[in-house]
Write a protein that holds these residues in place. Structure first.
Motif, PDB file in Angstrom:
ATOM      1  N   SER A   1      36.189 -18.335  12.552  1.00  0.00           N
ATOM      2  CA  SER A   1      36.475 -18.004  13.939  1.00  0.00           C
ATOM      3  C   SER A   1      37.831 -18.556  14.358  1.00  0.00           C
ATOM      4  O   SER A   1      38.644 -17.856  14.979  1.00  0.00           O
ATOM      5  CB  SER A   1      35.371 -18.547  14.846  1.00  0.00           C
ATOM      6  OG  SER A   1      35.608 -18.183  16.181  1.00  0.00           O
TER       7      SER A   1
ATOM      8  N   VAL B   1      30.339 -10.409  10.658  1.00  0.00           N
ATOM      9  CA  VAL B   1      30.480  -9.404  11.715  1.00  0.00           C
ATOM     10  C   VAL B   1      30.103 -10.019  13.062  1.00  0.00           C
ATOM     11  O   VAL B   1      30.788  -9.819  14.066  1.00  0.00           O
ATOM     12  CB  VAL B   1      29.643  -8.141  11.401  1.00  0.00           C
ATOM     13  CG1 VAL B   1      29.576  -7.211  12.613  1.00  0.00           C
ATOM     14  CG2 VAL B   1      30.215  -7.406  10.197  1.00  0.00           C
ATOM     15  N   GLN B   2      29.020 -10.792  13.092  1.00  0.00           N
ATOM     16  CA  GLN B   2      28.633 -11.467  14.334  1.00  0.00           C
ATOM     17  C   GLN B   2      29.706 -12.464  14.763  1.00  0.00           C
ATOM     18  O   GLN B   2      30.034 -12.565  15.951  1.00  0.00           O
ATOM     19  CB  GLN B   2      27.297 -12.191  14.163  1.00  0.00           C
ATOM     20  CG  GLN B   2      26.120 -11.263  14.045  1.00  0.00           C
ATOM     21  CD  GLN B   2      24.811 -12.016  13.876  1.00  0.00           C
ATOM     22  OE1 GLN B   2      24.769 -13.238  13.806  1.00  0.00           O
ATOM     23  NE2 GLN B   2      23.719 -11.271  13.809  1.00  0.00           N
TER      24      GLN B   2
ATOM     25  N   ARG C   1      32.913 -12.298  14.113  1.00  0.00           N
ATOM     26  CA  ARG C   1      34.035 -11.522  14.641  1.00  0.00           C
ATOM     27  C   ARG C   1      33.745 -11.025  16.051  1.00  0.00           C
ATOM     28  O   ARG C   1      34.589 -11.118  16.944  1.00  0.00           O
ATOM     29  CB  ARG C   1      34.360 -10.341  13.735  1.00  0.00           C
ATOM     30  CG  ARG C   1      35.607  -9.580  14.211  1.00  0.00           C
ATOM     31  CD  ARG C   1      35.817  -8.287  13.480  1.00  0.00           C
ATOM     32  NE  ARG C   1      34.759  -7.372  13.913  1.00  0.00           N
ATOM     33  CZ  ARG C   1      34.318  -6.363  13.188  1.00  0.00           C
ATOM     34  NH1 ARG C   1      34.810  -6.113  12.007  1.00  0.00           N
ATOM     35  NH2 ARG C   1      33.382  -5.571  13.646  1.00  0.00           N
ATOM     36  N   THR C   2      32.542 -10.521  16.290  1.00  0.00           N
ATOM     37  CA  THR C   2      32.181  -9.997  17.604  1.00  0.00           C
ATOM     38  C   THR C   2      32.281 -11.076  18.678  1.00  0.00           C
ATOM     39  O   THR C   2      32.873 -10.855  19.739  1.00  0.00           O
ATOM     40  CB  THR C   2      30.751  -9.412  17.566  1.00  0.00           C
ATOM     41  OG1 THR C   2      30.724  -8.334  16.622  1.00  0.00           O
ATOM     42  CG2 THR C   2      30.316  -8.910  18.927  1.00  0.00           C
TER      43      THR C   2
ATOM     44  N   GLU D   1      35.982 -12.177  19.164  1.00  0.00           N
ATOM     45  CA  GLU D   1      36.720 -11.188  19.941  1.00  0.00           C
ATOM     46  C   GLU D   1      36.321 -11.225  21.415  1.00  0.00           C
ATOM     47  O   GLU D   1      37.159 -11.035  22.296  1.00  0.00           O
ATOM     48  CB  GLU D   1      36.519  -9.791  19.361  1.00  0.00           C
ATOM     49  CG  GLU D   1      37.229  -9.598  18.030  1.00  0.00           C
ATOM     50  CD  GLU D   1      36.946  -8.256  17.383  1.00  0.00           C
ATOM     51  OE1 GLU D   1      35.993  -7.554  17.798  1.00  0.00           O
ATOM     52  OE2 GLU D   1      37.676  -7.910  16.444  1.00  0.00           O
ATOM     53  N   ALA D   2      35.048 -11.486  21.698  1.00  0.00           N
ATOM     54  CA  ALA D   2      34.608 -11.600  23.086  1.00  0.00           C
ATOM     55  C   ALA D   2      35.257 -12.805  23.759  1.00  0.00           C
ATOM     56  O   ALA D   2      35.719 -12.725  24.905  1.00  0.00           O
ATOM     57  CB  ALA D   2      33.086 -11.717  23.147  1.00  0.00           C
TER      58      ALA D   2
ATOM     59  N   LYS E   1      37.426  -7.806  22.946  1.00  0.00           N
ATOM     60  CA  LYS E   1      36.250  -6.929  22.826  1.00  0.00           C
ATOM     61  C   LYS E   1      35.473  -7.038  24.126  1.00  0.00           C
ATOM     62  O   LYS E   1      35.126  -8.134  24.566  1.00  0.00           O
ATOM     63  CB  LYS E   1      35.378  -7.350  21.652  1.00  0.00           C
ATOM     64  CG  LYS E   1      34.159  -6.454  21.474  1.00  0.00           C
ATOM     65  CD  LYS E   1      33.355  -6.874  20.262  1.00  0.00           C
ATOM     66  CE  LYS E   1      32.202  -5.956  20.018  1.00  0.00           C
ATOM     67  NZ  LYS E   1      32.537  -4.795  19.210  1.00  0.00           N
TER      68      LYS E   1
ATOM     69  N   ILE F   1      32.349  -6.898  26.334  1.00  0.00           N
ATOM     70  CA  ILE F   1      30.911  -7.095  26.182  1.00  0.00           C
ATOM     71  C   ILE F   1      30.242  -6.791  27.525  1.00  0.00           C
ATOM     72  O   ILE F   1      30.623  -7.357  28.550  1.00  0.00           O
ATOM     73  CB  ILE F   1      30.583  -8.557  25.762  1.00  0.00           C
ATOM     74  CG1 ILE F   1      31.337  -8.946  24.499  1.00  0.00           C
ATOM     75  CG2 ILE F   1      29.081  -8.748  25.626  1.00  0.00           C
ATOM     76  CD1 ILE F   1      30.937  -8.193  23.252  1.00  0.00           C
TER      77      ILE F   1
END
Length: 88
Positions: A52, A71-72, A74-75, A78-79, A84, A86
């Protein structure tokens, strides 16, 4: 840790950076108990933290062992960064 700490120095110069710290020994050593490095099976949280941080500092590609967790990571990263959206 030194390289991770200074990763932005590479990304700011326009270099594309592949970061591969998944389950590495430096994570195990940092999480050592009684002088014994943490086993690979206990390095997931450390791996996610350094991945991260690397992403937040501009790393382009992250080499991983656990794709679903990456993937989690990254999500959420990014949030936090605001890149990203949300919907809550």
């Amino acid at each position: 840790f030194e390289l991770t700490h200074h990763i932005q120095e590479f990304t700011e110069q326009g270099y594309r950076v592949l970061y591969g710290a998944s389950n590495k020994s430096f994570i195990g050593k940092a999480l050592a108990v009684n002088g014994e490095p943490a086993p690979v099976s206990d390095r997931a949280v450390g791996t996610v933290v350094v991945q991260s941080l690397a992403m937040m500092n501009g790393v382009d590609i992250v080499r991983v062992h656990d794709v679903a967790v990456a993937v989690q990571t990254r999500t959420i990263t990014e949030a936090i960064m605001g890149t990203k959206e949300i919907t809550l």
